[in-house]
Design a protein around this motif. Structure first.
Motif, mmCIF file in Angstrom:
data_model
loop_
_atom_site.group_PDB
_atom_site.id
_atom_site.type_symbol
_atom_site.label_atom_id
_atom_site.label_comp_id
_atom_site.label_asym_id
_atom_site.label_seq_id
_atom_site.Cartn_x
_atom_site.Cartn_y
_atom_site.Cartn_z
ATOM 1 N N TRP A 252 40.232 -23.692 -9.425
ATOM 2 C CA TRP A 252 39.168 -22.459 -10.227
ATOM 3 C C TRP A 252 40.163 -21.335 -10.155
ATOM 4 O O TRP A 252 41.089 -21.482 -9.367
ATOM 5 N N ARG B 56 40.099 -17.350 -12.704
ATOM 6 C CA ARG B 56 38.979 -16.845 -13.269
ATOM 7 C C ARG B 56 39.287 -15.758 -13.870
ATOM 8 O O ARG B 56 40.919 -15.542 -14.145
ATOM 9 N N VAL C 265 41.874 -18.707 -8.400
ATOM 10 C CA VAL C 265 41.712 -18.425 -7.213
ATOM 11 C C VAL C 265 41.753 -19.433 -6.179
ATOM 12 O O VAL C 265 41.852 -18.262 -5.025
ATOM 13 N N ASP D 132 34.504 -9.568 -8.256
ATOM 14 C CA ASP D 132 35.075 -10.998 -8.318
ATOM 15 C C ASP D 132 33.932 -11.457 -9.882
ATOM 16 O O ASP D 132 34.256 -12.210 -10.165
ATOM 17 N N TYR E 190 34.515 -18.198 -14.038
ATOM 18 C CA TYR E 190 35.141 -18.950 -13.393
ATOM 19 C C TYR E 190 35.286 -20.618 -14.209
ATOM 20 O O TYR E 190 34.489 -20.302 -14.564
#
Length: 120
Positions: A36, A38, A48, A89, A93
């Motif tokens: 993943w 982002r 990530v 955050d 993503y």
């Protein structure tokens, strides 16, 4: 060709949790690494978390202890469990896959992304 489809993004309050899913069109048993990444507006795309076919994991320092990556080979799916979410955050993503063998001369594949927004 390997196609990746993300799901599970959304809007959540700070401190909350989300679980992202990435469904692959091919058996992930043949994919060396899935992960993943982002990207927030104006920023580069950053790693990530990643997980290998040997179930070895790697995390960005900013998410260690809060995020967990896992994979289910039977479902051709990789997950990202995100806990204790913070406003920083917030990003799109993206799911990523690196294959051991090329598909149409390519080894790297990306999904279209799913938006995660964390409000304070």
């Amino acid at each position: 060709q390997v196609q990746l489809r993300e799901s599970g993004g959304g809007l959540v309050q700070a401190g909350g949790s989300l679980r992202l899913s990435c469904l692959a069109s091919k058996s992930i048993d043949s994919i060396n690494v899935m992960g993943w990444y982002r990207q927030a507006p104006g920023n580069q795309r950053d790693m990530v978390a990643t997980i290998t076919s040997g179930i070895s994991t790697n995390y960005a320092d900013s998410v260690k202890g809060r995020f967990t990556i896992s994979r289910d080979n039977a479902k051709n799916t990789v997950y990202l469990q995100m806990n204790s979410l913070k406003p920083e955050d917030t990003a799109v993503y993206y799911c990523h896959a690196r294959t051991a063998k090329p598909w149409n001369s390519k080894y790297d594949f990306w999904g279209q992304g799913t938006q995660v927004t964390v409000s304070s």
